[in-house]
Design an enzyme around this catalytic site. Sequence first.
Site, PDB file in Angstrom:
ATOM      1  N   ASP A   2       0.705  -1.529   0.733  1.00  0.00           N
ATOM      2  CA  ASP A   2      -0.095   0.211  -0.003  1.00  0.00           C
ATOM      3  C   ASP A   2       1.058   0.953  -0.457  1.00  0.00           C
ATOM      4  O   ASP A   2       2.084   0.679   0.246  1.00  0.00           O
ATOM      5  CB  ASP A   2      -0.725   0.189   1.232  1.00  0.00           C
ATOM      6  CG  ASP A   2      -1.877   1.190   1.520  1.00  0.00           C
ATOM      7  OD1 ASP A   2      -2.127   1.360   0.285  1.00  0.00           O
ATOM      8  OD2 ASP A   2      -1.719   2.026   2.285  1.00  0.00           O
ATOM      9  N   SER A   3       0.128   2.366  -0.347  1.00  0.00           N
ATOM     10  CA  SER A   3       1.254   4.047  -0.334  1.00  0.00           C
ATOM     11  C   SER A   3       1.406   3.919   1.407  1.00  0.00           C
ATOM     12  O   SER A   3       2.327   4.985   1.254  1.00  0.00           O
ATOM     13  CB  SER A   3       0.350   4.388  -0.887  1.00  0.00           C
ATOM     14  OG  SER A   3      -1.432   4.966   0.363  1.00  0.00           O
ATOM     15  N   CYS A  26      -4.630  -1.247  -1.795  1.00  0.00           N
ATOM     16  CA  CYS A  26      -4.459   0.294  -2.653  1.00  0.00           C
ATOM     17  C   CYS A  26      -5.155   0.634  -3.628  1.00  0.00           C
ATOM     18  O   CYS A  26      -4.962   0.259  -4.061  1.00  0.00           O
ATOM     19  CB  CYS A  26      -2.968   0.721  -2.700  1.00  0.00           C
ATOM     20  SG  CYS A  26      -3.087   2.719  -2.833  1.00  0.00           S
ATOM     21  N   GLU A  86      -4.562   9.059   8.989  1.00  0.00           N
ATOM     22  CA  GLU A  86      -2.449   8.518  10.254  1.00  0.00           C
ATOM     23  C   GLU A  86      -2.580   9.402  10.653  1.00  0.00           C
ATOM     24  O   GLU A  86      -1.661   9.001  12.080  1.00  0.00           O
ATOM     25  CB  GLU A  86      -1.906   8.733   8.436  1.00  0.00           C
ATOM     26  CG  GLU A  86      -2.678   8.286   7.663  1.00  0.00           C
ATOM     27  CD  GLU A  86      -1.358   7.339   6.905  1.00  0.00           C
ATOM     28  OE1 GLU A  86      -0.146   8.774   6.453  1.00  0.00           O
ATOM     29  OE2 GLU A  86      -1.317   6.603   5.768  1.00  0.00           O
ATOM     30  N   CYS A  99     -11.316   3.244   0.054  1.00  0.00           N
ATOM     31  CA  CYS A  99     -10.109   3.266   0.204  1.00  0.00           C
ATOM     32  C   CYS A  99      -9.478   2.178   1.551  1.00  0.00           C
ATOM     33  O   CYS A  99     -10.160   2.155   2.380  1.00  0.00           O
ATOM     34  CB  CYS A  99     -10.143   5.144   0.204  1.00  0.00           C
ATOM     35  SG  CYS A  99      -8.502   5.323   1.188  1.00  0.00           S
ATOM     36  N   HIS A 157      -7.691   3.410   3.818  1.00  0.00           N
ATOM     37  CA  HIS A 157      -7.860   3.314   5.608  1.00  0.00           C
ATOM     38  C   HIS A 157      -9.634   3.816   5.871  1.00  0.00           C
ATOM     39  O   HIS A 157      -9.381   3.869   7.076  1.00  0.00           O
ATOM     40  CB  HIS A 157      -7.340   5.554   5.026  1.00  0.00           C
ATOM     41  CG  HIS A 157      -5.633   5.493   4.710  1.00  0.00           C
ATOM     42  ND1 HIS A 157      -5.191   5.273   3.969  1.00  0.00           N
ATOM     43  CD2 HIS A 157      -4.511   5.808   5.753  1.00  0.00           C
ATOM     44  CE1 HIS A 157      -4.141   4.684   3.898  1.00  0.00           C
ATOM     45  NE2 HIS A 157      -3.579   6.188   5.177  1.00  0.00           N
TER      46      HIS A 157
END
Length: 275
Positions: free
Chosen positions: A14-15, A77, A156, A188, A190
Amino acid sequence: MKELDRNAPVGVFDSGVGGLTVAREIMRQIPEERIIYFGDTARVPYGSKSKDTIVRYSRQIIRFLRSKGVKAIVIACNTASAHALETVQKESDIPIIGVINAGARAAVQATVNGRIGVIGTVGTIGSGIYTEVMQQMRPGVRVIGKSCPLFVPLVEEGLLHDSVTDEIASRYLAELKGKYIDTLVLGCTHYPLLRSTLRRLMGDDVTLVNPAYETAIELRELLKANGLNREMPAPDGEEKYQFFVSDLAEKFTDFATSILPNEVKETKKINIEEY
């Protein structure tokens, strides 16, 4: 497809930290599998980058994961799945899956009124990939995309249950609520970490689709179909789950420990540009 070792690990990338929601679901749904996870924390976010850049990053990460002997790769991702999956699948002799197809399939199966919302990064929503895939699966569905660029930094920063997050989420979702969707794809990786906030704001009439869960199920079926599901438990002393990043290893370790079922003892930093 070349002969692969069914007891080799699965690569997940993932990023940054978002793909840990996919790793978490793989740990839950296929607990016998080993995982090598890479988070591209030096070059996050991917959502605002061009397709060419994301294809280049994805190739580098795949080369790194291949150097670790993985038997299959999950692009955890949405942005990289949207922009790079098709290209890297063609170049690869091991199975590679992304997070979009599984989530799209679950959404078209769940919707009753045929109106599906998708939230994601600017890159994912701009690519139109979810609309394209869902309309192929079920022509006639109406897909309404909404980019939510502030969700990733909020997650994050650990602001999962915060008044700031509530305020921004209610602004983003107001548009979708006015479109009478009955299904919402968390487009996404996240976003599952904001699930309780999204559930509260959208109400019980809207089904939330978590592509991380659906992708873990798809991986389980893929491994089984290819005779790649792990046969033997990991030997004692072997790290079942290994974590690598391109920057900020300590910060990553803290975050990973907070959301994964097991404590993350160590995250190794590597120079991804060497691959």
